[in-house]
Enzyme design. Structure first.
Site, PDB file in Angstrom:
ATOM      1  N   ASP A 197       0.976  -1.393  -0.017  1.00  0.00           N
ATOM      2  CA  ASP A 197       0.009  -0.143   0.399  1.00  0.00           C
ATOM      3  C   ASP A 197       0.898   1.598   0.012  1.00  0.00           C
ATOM      4  OD1 ASP A 197      -2.661  -1.192   0.092  1.00  0.00           O
ATOM      5  OD2 ASP A 197      -3.276  -0.578   2.167  1.00  0.00           O
ATOM      6  N   ASP A 199       0.351   4.354   1.898  1.00  0.00           N
ATOM      7  CA  ASP A 199       0.081   5.062   2.294  1.00  0.00           C
ATOM      8  C   ASP A 199       0.934   4.058   3.787  1.00  0.00           C
ATOM      9  OD1 ASP A 199      -1.588   2.687   2.978  1.00  0.00           O
ATOM     10  OD2 ASP A 199      -2.911   4.827   2.797  1.00  0.00           O
ATOM     11  N   TRP A 259     -13.403  -0.894  -2.602  1.00  0.00           N
ATOM     12  CA  TRP A 259     -12.833  -1.225  -0.730  1.00  0.00           C
ATOM     13  C   TRP A 259     -12.924  -2.328  -0.001  1.00  0.00           C
ATOM     14  CZ3 TRP A 259     -13.232  -2.088   4.469  1.00  0.00           C
ATOM     15  CH2 TRP A 259     -12.278  -2.002   4.809  1.00  0.00           C
ATOM     16  N   GLU A 262     -10.697  -7.988  -0.893  1.00  0.00           N
ATOM     17  CA  GLU A 262      -9.170  -8.883  -2.179  1.00  0.00           C
ATOM     18  C   GLU A 262      -8.187  -9.644  -1.112  1.00  0.00           C
ATOM     19  OE1 GLU A 262      -9.176  -5.568  -1.231  1.00  0.00           O
ATOM     20  OE2 GLU A 262      -7.188  -5.415  -0.817  1.00  0.00           O
ATOM     21  N   ASP A 263      -7.405  -8.741  -0.220  1.00  0.00           N
ATOM     22  CA  ASP A 263      -6.765  -9.484   0.492  1.00  0.00           C
ATOM     23  C   ASP A 263      -7.209 -11.053   1.513  1.00  0.00           C
ATOM     24  OD1 ASP A 263      -8.605  -7.614   2.224  1.00  0.00           O
ATOM     25  OD2 ASP A 263      -7.337  -6.871   3.693  1.00  0.00           O
ATOM     26  N   MET A 289       0.780   4.196   8.810  1.00  0.00           N
ATOM     27  CA  MET A 289       0.194   4.936   7.826  1.00  0.00           C
ATOM     28  C   MET A 289      -0.622   6.337   7.844  1.00  0.00           C
ATOM     29  SD  MET A 289      -3.551   3.506   6.158  1.00  0.00           S
ATOM     30  CE  MET A 289      -4.437   4.271   7.245  1.00  0.00           C
ATOM     31  N   HIS A 292      -5.226   9.410   6.092  1.00  0.00           N
ATOM     32  CA  HIS A 292      -6.578   9.704   4.701  1.00  0.00           C
ATOM     33  C   HIS A 292      -7.268   9.418   4.990  1.00  0.00           C
ATOM     34  CE1 HIS A 292      -6.720   5.543   3.366  1.00  0.00           C
ATOM     35  NE2 HIS A 292      -5.365   5.558   3.869  1.00  0.00           N
ATOM     36  N   ARG A 294     -11.490   7.900   3.470  1.00  0.00           N
ATOM     37  CA  ARG A 294     -11.701   7.388   2.147  1.00  0.00           C
ATOM     38  C   ARG A 294     -11.676   8.084   0.453  1.00  0.00           C
ATOM     39  NH1 ARG A 294     -13.225   2.323   2.509  1.00  0.00           N
ATOM     40  NH2 ARG A 294     -14.857   2.494   4.772  1.00  0.00           N
TER      41      ARG A 294
HETATM   42  N1  UDH Z   1      -5.114   3.236  -3.217  1.00  0.00           N
HETATM   43  C1  UDH Z   1      -4.762   4.155  -4.094  1.00  0.00           C
HETATM   44  N2  UDH Z   1      -5.615   5.697  -4.392  1.00  0.00           N
HETATM   45  C2  UDH Z   1      -6.871   5.353  -3.964  1.00  0.00           C
HETATM   46  C3  UDH Z   1      -7.201   4.888  -3.251  1.00  0.00           C
HETATM   47  C4  UDH Z   1      -6.479   3.062  -2.954  1.00  0.00           C
HETATM   48  O1  UDH Z   1      -3.828   4.395  -4.632  1.00  0.00           O
HETATM   49  O2  UDH Z   1      -8.156   6.353  -5.210  1.00  0.00           O
HETATM   50  C5  UDH Z   1      -4.134   2.249  -2.894  1.00  0.00           C
HETATM   51  C6  UDH Z   1      -3.124   2.840  -2.090  1.00  0.00           C
HETATM   52  O3  UDH Z   1      -1.891   1.608  -1.940  1.00  0.00           O
HETATM   53  C7  UDH Z   1      -3.502   1.755  -0.525  1.00  0.00           C
HETATM   54  C8  UDH Z   1      -3.999   1.203  -1.019  1.00  0.00           C
HETATM   55  O4  UDH Z   1      -4.742   1.741  -2.321  1.00  0.00           O
HETATM   56  O5  UDH Z   1      -2.509   2.186   0.173  1.00  0.00           O
HETATM   57  C9  UDH Z   1      -5.363   0.190  -0.303  1.00  0.00           C
HETATM   58  O6  UDH Z   1      -6.230   1.427   0.087  1.00  0.00           O
HETATM   59  P1  UDH Z   1      -6.872   2.177   0.935  1.00  0.00           P
HETATM   60  O7  UDH Z   1      -5.303   3.016   1.805  1.00  0.00           O
HETATM   61  O8  UDH Z   1      -7.893   3.718   0.976  1.00  0.00           O
HETATM   62  O9  UDH Z   1      -7.000   1.193   2.455  1.00  0.00           O
HETATM   63  P2  UDH Z   1      -7.060   1.264   3.629  1.00  0.00           P
HETATM   64  O10 UDH Z   1      -7.344  -0.363   4.368  1.00  0.00           O
HETATM   65  O11 UDH Z   1      -8.668   1.661   4.359  1.00  0.00           O
HETATM   66  O12 UDH Z   1      -6.297   2.058   4.609  1.00  0.00           O
HETATM   67  C10 UDH Z   1      -8.922   2.976   4.706  1.00  0.00           C
HETATM   68  C11 UDH Z   1     -10.245   3.146   4.623  1.00  0.00           C
HETATM   69  C12 UDH Z   1     -10.531   4.292   5.374  1.00  0.00           C
HETATM   70  C13 UDH Z   1     -10.394   5.088   6.253  1.00  0.00           C
HETATM   71  C14 UDH Z   1     -11.044   6.215   7.233  1.00  0.00           C
HETATM   72  C15 UDH Z   1     -12.201   6.193   7.431  1.00  0.00           C
HETATM   73  N3  UDH Z   1     -11.547   6.292   9.258  1.00  0.00           N
HETATM   74 MN    MN Z   2      -4.394   2.766   4.153  1.00  0.00          MN
END
Ligand code: UDH
Ligand code: MN
Length: 346
Positions: A197, A199, A259, A262-263, A289, A292, A294
């Protein structure tokens, strides 16, 4: 004619011998400078053989691409130590708002077109880092800033691939990672793939970016979850699989748009192959992390539970072997290979 004396004949003979010697020495010099040197007639040493082998692998890897990577210095024949002497353990991370890509490039001038290999030893593994991406430039910058020195301290031969989803259709992390795997293998026969990922920034360089006998999950803890495993069986964020392990599970499913899920699907695939997920110790496998919200275009996938119930039935036909996409461009930037791709829409 008949007027030449015996002295005169001798002088003539000396002249011929001299001319012959001159011609021979000119020929010898010429052959040395035109590559047909005496040296090449000798059997190459083991070291030369190793260099020739690696160079031809690089040529093979680089065919059809820019030739700059070829200039990488010959690979030394000593294998890098099991534990790199350059490791620092826990490192202080820095998310300086004024950070610029140019600065990161200058600080990593050993990296050529996203690729690096140690100069003093041969890396134990060749590792492709695959980052799925769309509109997260700031996160990418922080990751590159930390990741390049981190991987160099681990003495790895590596390349960073950023796989950009073109267009505004719903995001598909898993399919982008399948594309990354397929595209990276066109460059080089990587031993190990890190699905990363954008971030998540690793906090400790003893969290090694190499593959094990079993698929490896690298994010045991992160700041947002109090450094505890998200949930039992979590296999997201950053994972490491050998080329053959990933091939064996047929990669990720291509069918998870938006979202989530997939994992977990990949975990099921791994378990179906009787492989067992391993994790480094919790005090090493720590990440920050970058905060960010959504993203728009990556809304929660409401079908994910339904999809997860059919993984056992469909994994053989939904994966690497059915991954259809159109590569829009492959740009070899200083710090990463930017693969922009049209992966379609749900
Ligand atoms: N990603 C992008 N662009 C996008 C979406 C996803 O680059 O528009 C990639 C990026 O590498 C990211 C990964 O996909 O790190 C996973 O997406 P994510 O970071 O959104 O997933 P995460 O598990 O879920 O961090 C975040 C949910 C947001 C919750 C915020 C409220 N608390
Ligand atoms: Mn993330």
């Amino acid at each position: 004619m008949g007027i030449c004396s015996s002295t005169c004949k001798m002088l003539r003979r000396v002249k011929y011998v001299f001319l012959l010697l001159l011609t021979l020495s000119v020929l010898a010099w010429f052959s040395m400078f035109s590559g047909g040197s005496v040296k090449s007639a000798l059997a190459p040493s083991a070291a030369t053989k190793a260099v020739i082998k690696r160079d031809s692998m690089q040529d093979e890897a680089n065919s059809g691409t820019s030739k700059v990577v070829r200039l990488i210095t010959p690979t030394p024949i000593v294998e890098c130590p099991k534990e790199s002497p350059l490791l620092q353990g826990a490192v202080r991370l820095n998310f300086e708002p004024s950070l610029k890509l140019k600065e990161v490039e200058v600080e990593n001038n050993q990296v050529t077109e996203g690729r690096y290999q140690p100069s003093s030893c041969t890396a134990r593994q060749s590792v492709a880092i695959l980052i799925p991406h769309r509109s997260r430039e700031r996160h990418l910058l922080y990751l590159l800033y930390h990741l390049h020195p981190f991987l160099q301290r681990q003495q790895l031969h590596y390349a960073v691939y950023v796989i950009q989803q073109a267009g505004n259709a719903t995001f598909n992390r898993a399919k982008l990672l399948n594309v990354g795997y397929l595209e990276a293998l066109k460059d080089y026969r990587w031993d190990c793939f890190i699905f990363h990922d954008v971030d998540l920034v690793p906090e400790n360089d003893k969290n090694l970016y190499i593959c094990d006998k079993q698929p490896k999950h690298l994010v045991v803890g992160r700041n947002a979850t109090g450094y505890k495993l998200h949930y039992k069986g979590y296999f997201g964020g950053v994972t490491a699989m050998k080329r053959e392990q990933f091939r064996k599970v047929n990669g990720f499913a291509n069918t998870y748009w938006g979202w989530g899920g997939e994992d977990d699907d990949l975990r099921i695939r791994v378990e179906l192959q009787k492989m067992k997920i391993v994790r480094p110790p919790a005090d090493l496998a720590r990440y920050t992390m970058v905060f960010h919200k959504r993203d728009s275009g990556n809304e929660v996938n409401k079908d994910r539970m339904k999809l997860l119930r059919r993984t056992t039935l469909v994994w053989r036909k939904d994966g690497l072997n059915s991954c259809k996409y159109q590569t829009i461009s492959v740009d070899r930037l200083p710090l990463y290979i930017n693969v922009t791709v049209d992966i379609g829409k749900p």
